[in-house]
Design a protein around this motif. Structure first.
Motif, PDB file in Angstrom:
ATOM      1  N   PRO A   7      56.862  70.145  17.842  1.00  0.00           N
ATOM      2  CA  PRO A   7      56.144  69.589  16.697  1.00  0.00           C
ATOM      3  C   PRO A   7      57.097  68.825  15.777  1.00  0.00           C
ATOM      4  O   PRO A   7      58.266  69.170  15.658  1.00  0.00           O
ATOM      5  CB  PRO A   7      55.559  70.806  15.995  1.00  0.00           C
ATOM      6  CG  PRO A   7      56.041  72.004  16.691  1.00  0.00           C
ATOM      7  CD  PRO A   7      56.855  71.590  17.864  1.00  0.00           C
ATOM      8  N   PRO A   8      56.591  67.806  15.087  1.00  0.00           N
ATOM      9  CA  PRO A   8      57.425  66.974  14.210  1.00  0.00           C
ATOM     10  C   PRO A   8      57.670  67.611  12.836  1.00  0.00           C
ATOM     11  O   PRO A   8      57.346  67.051  11.796  1.00  0.00           O
ATOM     12  CB  PRO A   8      56.614  65.685  14.099  1.00  0.00           C
ATOM     13  CG  PRO A   8      55.203  66.132  14.244  1.00  0.00           C
ATOM     14  CD  PRO A   8      55.242  67.273  15.232  1.00  0.00           C
ATOM     15  N   PHE A  59      47.685  67.920   8.751  1.00  0.00           N
ATOM     16  CA  PHE A  59      48.243  68.164  10.072  1.00  0.00           C
ATOM     17  C   PHE A  59      49.119  66.980  10.426  1.00  0.00           C
ATOM     18  O   PHE A  59      48.681  65.834  10.321  1.00  0.00           O
ATOM     19  CB  PHE A  59      47.125  68.336  11.098  1.00  0.00           C
ATOM     20  CG  PHE A  59      46.225  69.496  10.774  1.00  0.00           C
ATOM     21  CD1 PHE A  59      46.528  70.768  11.203  1.00  0.00           C
ATOM     22  CD2 PHE A  59      45.084  69.309  10.010  1.00  0.00           C
ATOM     23  CE1 PHE A  59      45.709  71.850  10.883  1.00  0.00           C
ATOM     24  CE2 PHE A  59      44.254  70.379   9.690  1.00  0.00           C
ATOM     25  CZ  PHE A  59      44.573  71.645  10.130  1.00  0.00           C
ATOM     26  N   VAL A  60      50.352  67.259  10.832  1.00  0.00           N
ATOM     27  CA  VAL A  60      51.286  66.209  11.209  1.00  0.00           C
ATOM     28  C   VAL A  60      51.536  66.331  12.701  1.00  0.00           C
ATOM     29  O   VAL A  60      51.938  67.385  13.190  1.00  0.00           O
ATOM     30  CB  VAL A  60      52.606  66.316  10.415  1.00  0.00           C
ATOM     31  CG1 VAL A  60      53.544  65.185  10.787  1.00  0.00           C
ATOM     32  CG2 VAL A  60      52.324  66.304   8.909  1.00  0.00           C
ATOM     33  N   ALA A  61      51.238  65.252  13.417  1.00  0.00           N
ATOM     34  CA  ALA A  61      51.359  65.245  14.871  1.00  0.00           C
ATOM     35  C   ALA A  61      52.072  63.974  15.310  1.00  0.00           C
ATOM     36  O   ALA A  61      52.152  63.005  14.554  1.00  0.00           O
ATOM     37  CB  ALA A  61      49.968  65.308  15.518  1.00  0.00           C
ATOM     38  N   TRP A  62      52.565  63.978  16.518  1.00  0.00           N
ATOM     39  CA  TRP A  62      53.140  62.752  17.069  1.00  0.00           C
ATOM     40  C   TRP A  62      52.035  61.717  17.167  1.00  0.00           C
ATOM     41  O   TRP A  62      50.870  62.044  17.405  1.00  0.00           O
ATOM     42  CB  TRP A  62      53.787  63.008  18.424  1.00  0.00           C
ATOM     43  CG  TRP A  62      54.977  63.909  18.334  1.00  0.00           C
ATOM     44  CD1 TRP A  62      55.111  65.150  18.878  1.00  0.00           C
ATOM     45  CD2 TRP A  62      56.216  63.641  17.655  1.00  0.00           C
ATOM     46  NE1 TRP A  62      56.341  65.669  18.564  1.00  0.00           N
ATOM     47  CE2 TRP A  62      57.037  64.769  17.820  1.00  0.00           C
ATOM     48  CE3 TRP A  62      56.696  62.559  16.910  1.00  0.00           C
ATOM     49  CZ2 TRP A  62      58.333  64.839  17.277  1.00  0.00           C
ATOM     50  CZ3 TRP A  62      57.981  62.624  16.368  1.00  0.00           C
ATOM     51  CH2 TRP A  62      58.778  63.759  16.564  1.00  0.00           C
ATOM     52  N   ASP A  63      52.384  60.475  16.986  1.00  0.00           N
ATOM     53  CA  ASP A  63      51.442  59.358  16.940  1.00  0.00           C
ATOM     54  C   ASP A  63      50.462  59.364  18.112  1.00  0.00           C
ATOM     55  O   ASP A  63      49.269  59.160  17.935  1.00  0.00           O
ATOM     56  CB  ASP A  63      52.230  58.047  16.893  1.00  0.00           C
ATOM     57  CG  ASP A  63      51.339  56.851  16.687  1.00  0.00           C
ATOM     58  OD1 ASP A  63      50.574  56.863  15.698  1.00  0.00           O
ATOM     59  OD2 ASP A  63      51.408  55.913  17.490  1.00  0.00           O
ATOM     60  N   GLU A  64      50.953  59.628  19.314  1.00  0.00           N
ATOM     61  CA  GLU A  64      50.090  59.578  20.497  1.00  0.00           C
ATOM     62  C   GLU A  64      49.079  60.717  20.552  1.00  0.00           C
ATOM     63  O   GLU A  64      48.146  60.681  21.350  1.00  0.00           O
ATOM     64  CB  GLU A  64      50.925  59.534  21.787  1.00  0.00           C
ATOM     65  CG  GLU A  64      51.876  60.677  21.977  1.00  0.00           C
ATOM     66  CD  GLU A  64      53.276  60.402  21.422  1.00  0.00           C
ATOM     67  OE1 GLU A  64      54.181  61.184  21.749  1.00  0.00           O
ATOM     68  OE2 GLU A  64      53.473  59.441  20.667  1.00  0.00           O
ATOM     69  N   GLU A  88      55.648  58.415  14.324  1.00  0.00           N
ATOM     70  CA  GLU A  88      56.393  57.829  15.432  1.00  0.00           C
ATOM     71  C   GLU A  88      57.779  58.452  15.450  1.00  0.00           C
ATOM     72  O   GLU A  88      58.265  58.940  14.428  1.00  0.00           O
ATOM     73  CB  GLU A  88      56.491  56.315  15.255  1.00  0.00           C
ATOM     74  CG  GLU A  88      55.152  55.616  15.342  1.00  0.00           C
ATOM     75  CD  GLU A  88      55.268  54.113  15.133  1.00  0.00           C
ATOM     76  OE1 GLU A  88      56.400  53.589  15.075  1.00  0.00           O
ATOM     77  OE2 GLU A  88      54.222  53.468  15.015  1.00  0.00           O
ATOM     78  N   ASP A  89      58.441  58.405  16.585  1.00  0.00           N
ATOM     79  CA  ASP A  89      59.750  59.030  16.738  1.00  0.00           C
ATOM     80  C   ASP A  89      60.755  58.480  15.729  1.00  0.00           C
ATOM     81  O   ASP A  89      61.604  59.199  15.233  1.00  0.00           O
ATOM     82  CB  ASP A  89      60.254  58.826  18.167  1.00  0.00           C
ATOM     83  CG  ASP A  89      61.395  59.764  18.506  1.00  0.00           C
ATOM     84  OD1 ASP A  89      61.426  60.887  17.955  1.00  0.00           O
ATOM     85  OD2 ASP A  89      62.264  59.379  19.314  1.00  0.00           O
ATOM     86  N   GLY A  90      60.650  57.218  15.366  1.00  0.00           N
ATOM     87  CA  GLY A  90      61.568  56.605  14.405  1.00  0.00           C
ATOM     88  C   GLY A  90      61.305  56.988  12.968  1.00  0.00           C
ATOM     89  O   GLY A  90      62.068  56.637  12.077  1.00  0.00           O
ATOM     90  N   GLY A  91      60.199  57.682  12.690  1.00  0.00           N
ATOM     91  CA  GLY A  91      59.896  58.128  11.332  1.00  0.00           C
ATOM     92  C   GLY A  91      58.743  57.401  10.671  1.00  0.00           C
ATOM     93  O   GLY A  91      58.241  57.857   9.655  1.00  0.00           O
TER      94      GLY A  91
END
Length: 106
Positions: A7-8, A59-64, A88-91
């Motif tokens: 999780p991010p 809720f914070v999730a990866w973009d996809e 996104e992975d870059g923030g």
């Protein structure tokens, strides 16, 4: 690409701290407080479990995964106000809000 199974959490805490919230707690769920507002923030992956309680939740999730999570929450129609942040992975991130409740449309 983001590691989907993790999780991010760090991104979630950073987003809320940058928005001026005081962040407290460890793990995948924490509290973000600013003025009178307390938001329970949950960093999630692909789990189907969403909490049943609370007033304000994010809720914070990866973009996809964010759109599917928003759709699951819409179907579940929880009693609390909620939003989903897709990271996104870059923030970079995008906020996907809950649909307005019928009571707020009056």
């Amino acid at each position: 690409m983001a590691t989907v199974s993790t999780p991010p959490i760090d991104h979630a805490k950073s987003i809320f701290a940058d928005l001026g919230y005081t962040v407290s707690g460890d793990g995948e769920e924490f509290r973000a407080e600013r003025k009178w507002r307390v938001v329970r923030v949950t960093a999630v992956t692909d789990s189907d479990d969403t909490p049943d309680d609370g007033d304000l939740r994010c809720f914070v999730a990866w973009d996809e995964q964010a759109s599917e999570l928003r759709n699951r929450l819409r179907r579940a129609d929880p009693e609390y106000e909620w939003a989903v942040i897709g990271v996104e992975d870059g923030g970079d991130y995008e906020v996907l809000r809950a649909p307005p409740s019928p009571a707020s449309a009056v």
